[in-house]
Design an enzyme around this catalytic site. Structure first.
Site, PDB file in Angstrom:
ATOM      1  N   SER A 146      81.012  28.402  52.547  1.00 23.18           N
ATOM      2  CA  SER A 146      81.815  27.343  51.945  1.00 23.18           C
ATOM      3  C   SER A 146      83.240  27.832  51.798  1.00 23.18           C
ATOM      4  CB  SER A 146      81.267  26.977  50.567  1.00 23.18           C
ATOM      5  OG  SER A 146      82.153  26.073  49.970  1.00 23.18           O
ATOM      6  N   ASP A 187      78.100  38.067  55.507  1.00 20.89           N
ATOM      7  CA  ASP A 187      77.572  37.992  56.870  1.00 20.89           C
ATOM      8  C   ASP A 187      78.693  37.545  57.816  1.00 20.89           C
ATOM      9  OD1 ASP A 187      74.830  37.752  58.515  1.00 20.89           O
ATOM     10  OD2 ASP A 187      76.179  36.149  59.142  1.00 20.89           O
ATOM     11  N   HIS A 242      73.486  39.548  68.454  1.00 20.05           N
ATOM     12  CA  HIS A 242      73.718  38.165  68.026  1.00 20.05           C
ATOM     13  C   HIS A 242      72.789  37.154  68.723  1.00 20.05           C
ATOM     14  CE1 HIS A 242      77.252  35.651  66.215  1.00 20.05           C
ATOM     15  NE2 HIS A 242      76.108  35.012  66.083  1.00 20.05           N
ATOM     16  N   ASN A 296      76.500  27.212  45.043  1.00 17.12           N
ATOM     17  CA  ASN A 296      75.512  27.850  45.921  1.00 17.12           C
ATOM     18  C   ASN A 296      75.021  29.191  45.376  1.00 17.12           C
ATOM     19  OD1 ASN A 296      76.057  25.680  47.576  1.00 17.12           O
ATOM     20  ND2 ASN A 296      77.269  26.819  49.064  1.00 17.12           N
TER      21      ASN A 296
HETATM   22  P1  NAD Z   1      75.585  26.184  56.280  1.00 16.94           P
HETATM   23  O1  NAD Z   1      74.224  25.568  56.409  1.00 16.94           O
HETATM   24  O2  NAD Z   1      75.787  27.316  55.362  1.00 16.94           O
HETATM   25  O3  NAD Z   1      76.589  24.989  55.944  1.00 16.94           O
HETATM   26  C1  NAD Z   1      77.949  25.237  55.704  1.00 16.94           C
HETATM   27  C2  NAD Z   1      78.708  23.920  55.540  1.00 16.94           C
HETATM   28  O4  NAD Z   1      78.054  23.096  54.577  1.00 16.94           O
HETATM   29  C3  NAD Z   1      80.092  24.206  54.987  1.00 16.94           C
HETATM   30  O5  NAD Z   1      81.028  24.229  56.018  1.00 16.94           O
HETATM   31  C4  NAD Z   1      80.357  23.077  54.038  1.00 16.94           C
HETATM   32  O6  NAD Z   1      80.997  22.053  54.744  1.00 16.94           O
HETATM   33  C5  NAD Z   1      78.998  22.588  53.652  1.00 16.94           C
HETATM   34  N1  NAD Z   1      78.605  23.022  52.284  1.00 16.94           N
HETATM   35  C6  NAD Z   1      78.494  24.303  51.818  1.00 16.94           C
HETATM   36  N2  NAD Z   1      78.081  24.303  50.551  1.00 16.94           N
HETATM   37  C7  NAD Z   1      77.924  23.004  50.194  1.00 16.94           C
HETATM   38  C8  NAD Z   1      77.516  22.362  49.008  1.00 16.94           C
HETATM   39  N3  NAD Z   1      77.170  23.065  47.934  1.00 16.94           N
HETATM   40  N4  NAD Z   1      77.488  21.009  48.993  1.00 16.94           N
HETATM   41  C9  NAD Z   1      77.819  20.295  50.088  1.00 16.94           C
HETATM   42  N5  NAD Z   1      78.204  20.847  51.254  1.00 16.94           N
HETATM   43  C10 NAD Z   1      78.262  22.184  51.310  1.00 16.94           C
HETATM   44  O7  NAD Z   1      76.046  26.526  57.771  1.00 16.94           O
HETATM   45  P2  NAD Z   1      76.627  27.771  58.560  1.00 16.94           P
HETATM   46  O8  NAD Z   1      77.963  28.170  58.093  1.00 16.94           O
HETATM   47  O9  NAD Z   1      76.453  27.407  59.988  1.00 16.94           O
HETATM   48  O10 NAD Z   1      75.569  28.940  58.252  1.00 16.94           O
HETATM   49  C11 NAD Z   1      75.747  29.899  57.222  1.00 16.94           C
HETATM   50  C12 NAD Z   1      75.999  31.266  57.787  1.00 16.94           C
HETATM   51  O11 NAD Z   1      74.952  31.642  58.695  1.00 16.94           O
HETATM   52  C13 NAD Z   1      77.256  31.366  58.677  1.00 16.94           C
HETATM   53  O12 NAD Z   1      78.437  31.390  57.935  1.00 16.94           O
HETATM   54  C14 NAD Z   1      76.962  32.635  59.428  1.00 16.94           C
HETATM   55  O13 NAD Z   1      77.212  33.755  58.612  1.00 16.94           O
HETATM   56  C15 NAD Z   1      75.476  32.485  59.706  1.00 16.94           C
HETATM   57  N6  NAD Z   1      75.213  31.902  61.050  1.00 16.94           N
HETATM   58  C16 NAD Z   1      74.647  32.701  61.984  1.00 16.94           C
HETATM   59  C17 NAD Z   1      74.371  32.216  63.246  1.00 16.94           C
HETATM   60  C18 NAD Z   1      73.721  33.116  64.251  1.00 16.94           C
HETATM   61  O14 NAD Z   1      73.658  32.766  65.434  1.00 16.94           O
HETATM   62  N7  NAD Z   1      73.258  34.267  63.865  1.00 16.94           N
HETATM   63  C19 NAD Z   1      74.691  30.898  63.587  1.00 16.94           C
HETATM   64  C20 NAD Z   1      75.273  30.083  62.607  1.00 16.94           C
HETATM   65  C21 NAD Z   1      75.503  30.589  61.332  1.00 16.94           C
END
Ligand code: NAD
Length: 275
Positions: free
Chosen positions: A230, A43, A106, A239
């Site tokens: 991550s 994504d 978006h 994950n």
């Molecule tokens: P997320 O909830 O996936 O959290 C990611 C963060 O959590 C990482 O940076 C890391 O620090 C931590 N993490 C990951 N795995 C972990 C684990 N197993 N244990 C502990 N900590 C861990 O947050 P995100 O990146 O904001 O969301 C995921 C995806 O969703 C994004 O990469 C993107 O593709 C999408 N997204 C879309 C929008 C939108 O507006 N459409 C907005 C935000 C995110």
């Protein structure tokens, strides 16, 4: 890997890998690692400025393009029809591919001078052109979707919204489901903020799983699509390991019960950011 059927018959892997906040210069390596771990759904978005890295990793992996589900999203500055068509072409060029699996608007951007209905009609043109297998939206509330239903032809295949235990979004998820729109949960672990919650750590200890696995499994059992982000291989592996255990009905209820309507990201009804 379980897949979910979209409303046009296209299948999407329920678990993917998100690349928001992965720096462009690190993206090829990070995505290459995710592909090695086994992820087959990426994504990205024009706004993340890392589509080239995603494309590079896919090309270098040697994995057949048809085996990887790729989503990107139209950037906020390109809501006018002609801009949207051009932006889609640029996305394909940057990803080095001749088609996308899923392309999303978006954000709805309520305060700009382009109606998202115009933008959705451009998405319909892109879909009709055959270079995108499915189209959808992100950050749309029920009122945004109702307006699309009444003024356009193609039903969005997905609605990608913020969902995690502190923002369970049950009403909007039910609305999506009622209209055959698959909900994708972004920031599924609230960027780590939910992982210290005693209700979650308690279940994790009992099941000998990590808090992140418990939360991601909750999403999977609710039927949503997730793509945690991550940078470390160990967390990517953690994950990814969600399909050999189950939460009980009362575990599920305990996580849903943590809902407090708390966003980690912007509110779609007021967010108007143009990069
Ligand atoms: P997320 O909830 O996936 O959290 C990611 C963060 O959590 C990482 O940076 C890391 O620090 C931590 N993490 C990951 N795995 C972990 C684990 N197993 N244990 C502990 N900590 C861990 O947050 P995100 O990146 O904001 O969301 C995921 C995806 O969703 C994004 O990469 C993107 O593709 C999408 N997204 C879309 C929008 C939108 O507006 N459409 C907005 C935000 C995110």
């Amino acid at each position: 890997m379980p897949t979910i059927d979209l409303n046009n018959g296209v299948q999407i892997p329920q678990l993917g890998f998100g690349v928001y906040q992965v720096p462009p210069e690190e993206t090829a390596e990070t995505v290459a690692t995710a592909l090695e771990v086994g992820y087959r759904h990426i994504d990205t978005a024009e706004m993340y400025r890392n589509e080239k890295g995603v494309g590079e990793a896919i090309a270098r992996s040697g994995i057949d393009r048809g085996e990887i589900f790729v989503t990107s999203k139209l950037n906020n500055g390109f809501h006018r029809r002609d801009d949207a068509l051009r932006a889609f072409d640029q996305t394909l060029a940057d990803l080095g591919t001749d088609y996308l699996d899923l392309f999303l608007i978006h954000w709805p951007l309520p305060g700009i001078d382009v109606d998202y209905v115009e933008t959705w009609k451009a998405m319909e043109e892109i879909y009709a052109g055959g270079r995108c297998k499915a189209i959808g939206v992100s950050n749309f509330n029920a009122h945004h979707l109702r307006k699309l239903f009444s003024e356009t032809q193609v039903r969005p295949a997905v609605n990608q919204i913020e969902v995690h235990p502190y923002l369970a979004q049950d009403e909007l998820r039910a609305f999506d489901a009622e209209h055959e729109i698959v909900t994708e949960a972004w920031s599924p672990i609230a960027q780590g903020k939910v992982l210290d919650d005693p209700a979650i750590t308690g279940i994790a200890e009992r099941l000998e799983r990590t808090p992140a696995q418990v939360v991601l499994r909750w999403h999977v059992q609710r039927g949503d699509v997730v793509f945690p982000k991550s940078s470390s291989r160990q967390r990517m592996e953690e994950n990814f390991a969600l399909f050999d255990f189950e939460l009980t009905t009362s575990d599920m209820a305990a996580l849903t019960g943590l809902d407090r309507g708390e966003r980690t990201g912007p509110d779609p009804d007021t967010f108007n950011y143009i990069p």
